[in-house]
Design a protein around this motif. Structure first.
Motif, PDB file in Angstrom:
ATOM      1  N   ALA A  10       0.823  -1.211   0.063  1.00  0.00           N
ATOM      2  CA  ALA A  10       0.120   0.017  -0.066  1.00  0.00           C
ATOM      3  C   ALA A  10       0.860   1.203   0.323  1.00  0.00           C
ATOM      4  O   ALA A  10       2.021   1.235   0.602  1.00  0.00           O
ATOM      5  CB  ALA A  10      -1.031   0.142   1.245  1.00  0.00           C
ATOM      6  N   VAL A  11       0.183   2.402  -0.458  1.00  0.00           N
ATOM      7  CA  VAL A  11       0.666   3.616  -0.343  1.00  0.00           C
ATOM      8  C   VAL A  11       0.547   4.225   0.799  1.00  0.00           C
ATOM      9  O   VAL A  11      -0.930   4.146   1.161  1.00  0.00           O
ATOM     10  CB  VAL A  11       0.440   4.535  -1.640  1.00  0.00           C
ATOM     11  N   CYS A  12       1.209   4.862   1.666  1.00  0.00           N
ATOM     12  CA  CYS A  12       0.764   5.433   3.086  1.00  0.00           C
ATOM     13  C   CYS A  12       1.431   6.846   2.908  1.00  0.00           C
ATOM     14  O   CYS A  12       2.600   7.291   2.224  1.00  0.00           O
ATOM     15  CB  CYS A  12       1.537   4.633   4.149  1.00  0.00           C
ATOM     16  N   LYS A  13       0.423   7.946   3.687  1.00  0.00           N
ATOM     17  CA  LYS A  13       1.377   9.082   3.776  1.00  0.00           C
ATOM     18  C   LYS A  13       0.650   9.535   5.410  1.00  0.00           C
ATOM     19  O   LYS A  13      -0.282   9.367   5.872  1.00  0.00           O
ATOM     20  CB  LYS A  13       0.574  10.117   2.743  1.00  0.00           C
ATOM     21  N   ASN A  14       1.706   9.967   5.826  1.00  0.00           N
ATOM     22  CA  ASN A  14       1.500  10.671   7.271  1.00  0.00           C
ATOM     23  C   ASN A  14       2.370  12.001   7.396  1.00  0.00           C
ATOM     24  O   ASN A  14       2.867  12.441   6.503  1.00  0.00           O
ATOM     25  CB  ASN A  14       1.723   9.600   8.200  1.00  0.00           C
ATOM     26  N   SER A  15       2.616  12.397   8.710  1.00  0.00           N
ATOM     27  CA  SER A  15       3.216  13.546   8.893  1.00  0.00           C
ATOM     28  C   SER A  15       4.631  13.496   8.741  1.00  0.00           C
ATOM     29  O   SER A  15       5.322  14.428   8.363  1.00  0.00           O
ATOM     30  CB  SER A  15       3.202  13.977  10.479  1.00  0.00           C
ATOM     31  N   ASP A  16       5.241  12.224   8.357  1.00  0.00           N
ATOM     32  CA  ASP A  16       6.603  12.035   8.255  1.00  0.00           C
ATOM     33  C   ASP A  16       6.687  11.887   6.854  1.00  0.00           C
ATOM     34  O   ASP A  16       8.160  12.160   6.346  1.00  0.00           O
ATOM     35  CB  ASP A  16       7.162  10.550   8.741  1.00  0.00           C
ATOM     36  N   GLY A  17       5.918  11.500   5.870  1.00  0.00           N
ATOM     37  CA  GLY A  17       6.087  11.675   4.478  1.00  0.00           C
ATOM     38  C   GLY A  17       5.309  10.688   3.682  1.00  0.00           C
ATOM     39  O   GLY A  17       4.520   9.851   4.458  1.00  0.00           O
ATOM     40  N   LYS A  18       5.510  10.283   2.513  1.00  0.00           N
ATOM     41  CA  LYS A  18       5.003   9.339   1.697  1.00  0.00           C
ATOM     42  C   LYS A  18       5.778   8.281   1.762  1.00  0.00           C
ATOM     43  O   LYS A  18       7.154   8.312   1.521  1.00  0.00           O
ATOM     44  CB  LYS A  18       4.533   9.941   0.342  1.00  0.00           C
ATOM     45  N   PHE A  19       5.232   7.151   1.812  1.00  0.00           N
ATOM     46  CA  PHE A  19       6.055   5.792   1.620  1.00  0.00           C
ATOM     47  C   PHE A  19       5.192   4.599   1.323  1.00  0.00           C
ATOM     48  O   PHE A  19       4.143   4.543   1.226  1.00  0.00           O
ATOM     49  CB  PHE A  19       6.561   5.557   3.120  1.00  0.00           C
ATOM     50  N   ILE A  20       5.889   3.453   0.921  1.00  0.00           N
ATOM     51  CA  ILE A  20       5.119   2.165   0.432  1.00  0.00           C
ATOM     52  C   ILE A  20       5.366   1.347   1.759  1.00  0.00           C
ATOM     53  O   ILE A  20       6.491   1.312   2.337  1.00  0.00           O
ATOM     54  CB  ILE A  20       6.132   1.718  -0.618  1.00  0.00           C
ATOM     55  N   LEU A  21       4.383   0.852   2.322  1.00  0.00           N
ATOM     56  CA  LEU A  21       4.521  -0.318   3.277  1.00  0.00           C
ATOM     57  C   LEU A  21       3.764  -1.693   2.629  1.00  0.00           C
ATOM     58  O   LEU A  21       2.929  -1.520   1.894  1.00  0.00           O
ATOM     59  CB  LEU A  21       3.375   0.144   4.320  1.00  0.00           C
ATOM     60  N   ALA A  22       4.568  -2.581   2.752  1.00  0.00           N
ATOM     61  CA  ALA A  22       4.461  -4.009   2.131  1.00  0.00           C
ATOM     62  C   ALA A  22       4.560  -5.050   3.275  1.00  0.00           C
ATOM     63  O   ALA A  22       5.654  -4.902   4.051  1.00  0.00           O
ATOM     64  CB  ALA A  22       5.231  -4.331   0.981  1.00  0.00           C
ATOM     65  N   THR A  23       3.796  -6.172   3.409  1.00  0.00           N
ATOM     66  CA  THR A  23       3.877  -7.137   4.083  1.00  0.00           C
ATOM     67  C   THR A  23       3.926  -8.427   3.413  1.00  0.00           C
ATOM     68  O   THR A  23       3.304  -8.503   2.198  1.00  0.00           O
ATOM     69  CB  THR A  23       2.656  -7.465   5.212  1.00  0.00           C
ATOM     70  N   PHE A  24       4.638  -9.452   3.941  1.00  0.00           N
ATOM     71  CA  PHE A  24       4.767 -10.341   2.993  1.00  0.00           C
ATOM     72  C   PHE A  24       4.646 -11.929   3.727  1.00  0.00           C
ATOM     73  O   PHE A  24       4.476 -11.943   5.092  1.00  0.00           O
ATOM     74  CB  PHE A  24       6.682 -10.614   2.811  1.00  0.00           C
ATOM     75  N   ALA A  25       3.990 -12.886   3.155  1.00  0.00           N
ATOM     76  CA  ALA A  25       3.742 -14.290   3.691  1.00  0.00           C
ATOM     77  C   ALA A  25       4.807 -14.924   4.112  1.00  0.00           C
ATOM     78  O   ALA A  25       4.759 -15.705   5.131  1.00  0.00           O
ATOM     79  CB  ALA A  25       3.003 -15.049   2.581  1.00  0.00           C
ATOM     80  N   THR A  26       6.188 -14.883   3.414  1.00  0.00           N
ATOM     81  CA  THR A  26       7.214 -15.572   3.935  1.00  0.00           C
ATOM     82  C   THR A  26       8.557 -14.466   4.195  1.00  0.00           C
ATOM     83  O   THR A  26       8.513 -13.627   3.404  1.00  0.00           O
ATOM     84  CB  THR A  26       7.716 -16.709   2.897  1.00  0.00           C
ATOM     85  N   ASP A  27       9.394 -14.939   4.866  1.00  0.00           N
ATOM     86  CA  ASP A  27      10.569 -14.176   5.164  1.00  0.00           C
ATOM     87  C   ASP A  27      11.454 -14.377   3.694  1.00  0.00           C
ATOM     88  O   ASP A  27      12.266 -13.244   3.268  1.00  0.00           O
ATOM     89  CB  ASP A  27      11.582 -14.858   6.213  1.00  0.00           C
ATOM     90  N   ARG A  28      11.432 -15.521   3.020  1.00  0.00           N
ATOM     91  CA  ARG A  28      12.228 -15.700   1.819  1.00  0.00           C
ATOM     92  C   ARG A  28      11.331 -14.632   0.693  1.00  0.00           C
ATOM     93  O   ARG A  28      12.121 -14.096  -0.223  1.00  0.00           O
ATOM     94  CB  ARG A  28      12.149 -16.976   1.373  1.00  0.00           C
ATOM     95  N   GLY A  29      10.073 -14.633   0.763  1.00  0.00           N
ATOM     96  CA  GLY A  29       9.550 -13.772  -0.386  1.00  0.00           C
ATOM     97  C   GLY A  29       9.917 -12.203  -0.018  1.00  0.00           C
ATOM     98  O   GLY A  29      10.216 -11.527  -0.925  1.00  0.00           O
ATOM     99  N   GLN A  30       9.984 -11.748   1.134  1.00  0.00           N
ATOM    100  CA  GLN A  30      10.402 -10.603   1.618  1.00  0.00           C
ATOM    101  C   GLN A  30      11.886 -10.180   1.168  1.00  0.00           C
ATOM    102  O   GLN A  30      12.126  -9.291   0.437  1.00  0.00           O
ATOM    103  CB  GLN A  30      10.469 -10.467   3.088  1.00  0.00           C
ATOM    104  N   ARG A  31      12.562 -11.185   1.232  1.00  0.00           N
ATOM    105  CA  ARG A  31      14.149 -10.874   0.970  1.00  0.00           C
ATOM    106  C   ARG A  31      14.323 -10.928  -0.456  1.00  0.00           C
ATOM    107  O   ARG A  31      14.923 -10.065  -0.968  1.00  0.00           O
ATOM    108  CB  ARG A  31      14.972 -12.154   1.782  1.00  0.00           C
ATOM    109  N   GLU A  32      13.629 -11.853  -1.355  1.00  0.00           N
ATOM    110  CA  GLU A  32      13.749 -11.586  -2.807  1.00  0.00           C
ATOM    111  C   GLU A  32      13.104 -10.334  -3.126  1.00  0.00           C
ATOM    112  O   GLU A  32      13.692  -9.625  -4.044  1.00  0.00           O
ATOM    113  CB  GLU A  32      12.832 -12.863  -3.132  1.00  0.00           C
ATOM    114  N   TRP A  33      12.079  -9.879  -2.487  1.00  0.00           N
ATOM    115  CA  TRP A  33      11.567  -8.653  -2.701  1.00  0.00           C
ATOM    116  C   TRP A  33      12.401  -7.353  -2.873  1.00  0.00           C
ATOM    117  O   TRP A  33      12.576  -6.529  -3.524  1.00  0.00           O
ATOM    118  CB  TRP A  33       9.900  -8.286  -2.028  1.00  0.00           C
TER     119      TRP A  33
END
Length: 148
Positions: free
Chosen positions: A62-85
């Protein structure tokens, strides 16, 4: 008591650890333990309403925006999938705040501010801008990149 070389070495090592610990506490702010939870939970922690871009079994992004700025937030099903991404995304540059099965991508100051709440480790992407030819379109940084 007779002082031996091993005792001196051990004492010296202990002194270095004590001095290093004292210096780091006064010079830097403590990083909280890395947050865990769903994308919505993490977004709520940093006070943003996520604009979902990808909602799949392997990754939610998802795209998020708060008082700190705009950023991408992503969650992953597996640690391996996260590391590959992350390994693939880092080729586009950017700043990555990495927790267990989640990542936030944005400008350096935004990622640093998010770390105060979410914890995690900061990783840096590879900046290829100096290697691009003048005719290429180049990348615009990690916060706007969502192609993984």
């Amino acid at each position: 008591m007779k002082v031996t070389r091993p005792m001196l070495a051990l004492s010296g090592a202990a002194l270095v650890l004590v001095l290093a610990g004292c210096g780091s506490d006064s010079d830097t702010k403590a990083v909280p333990e890395a947050a865990t939870g769903s994308l919505e939970h993490l977004a709520a922690e940093v006070k943003c309403t996520p604009d979902m871009q990808t909602d799949a079994d392997e990754i939610r992004q998802a795209v998020c925006k708060n008082s700190d700025g705009k950023f991408i937030l992503a969650t992953f099903a597996t640690d391996r999938g996260q590391r590959e991404w992350i390994n693939g995304a880092k080729d586009y540059g950017g700043h990555y705040l990495v927790g267990r099965k989640w990542v936030a991508v944005g400008e350096s100051k935004t990622v640093a501010a998010l770390r105060d709440t979410l914890g995690g480790d900061i990783e840096e992407g590879t900046d290829h801008s100096a290697h691009e030819s003048s005719g290429s379109s180049g990348s615009s940084g990690g916060a706007s990149h969502s192609g993984h």
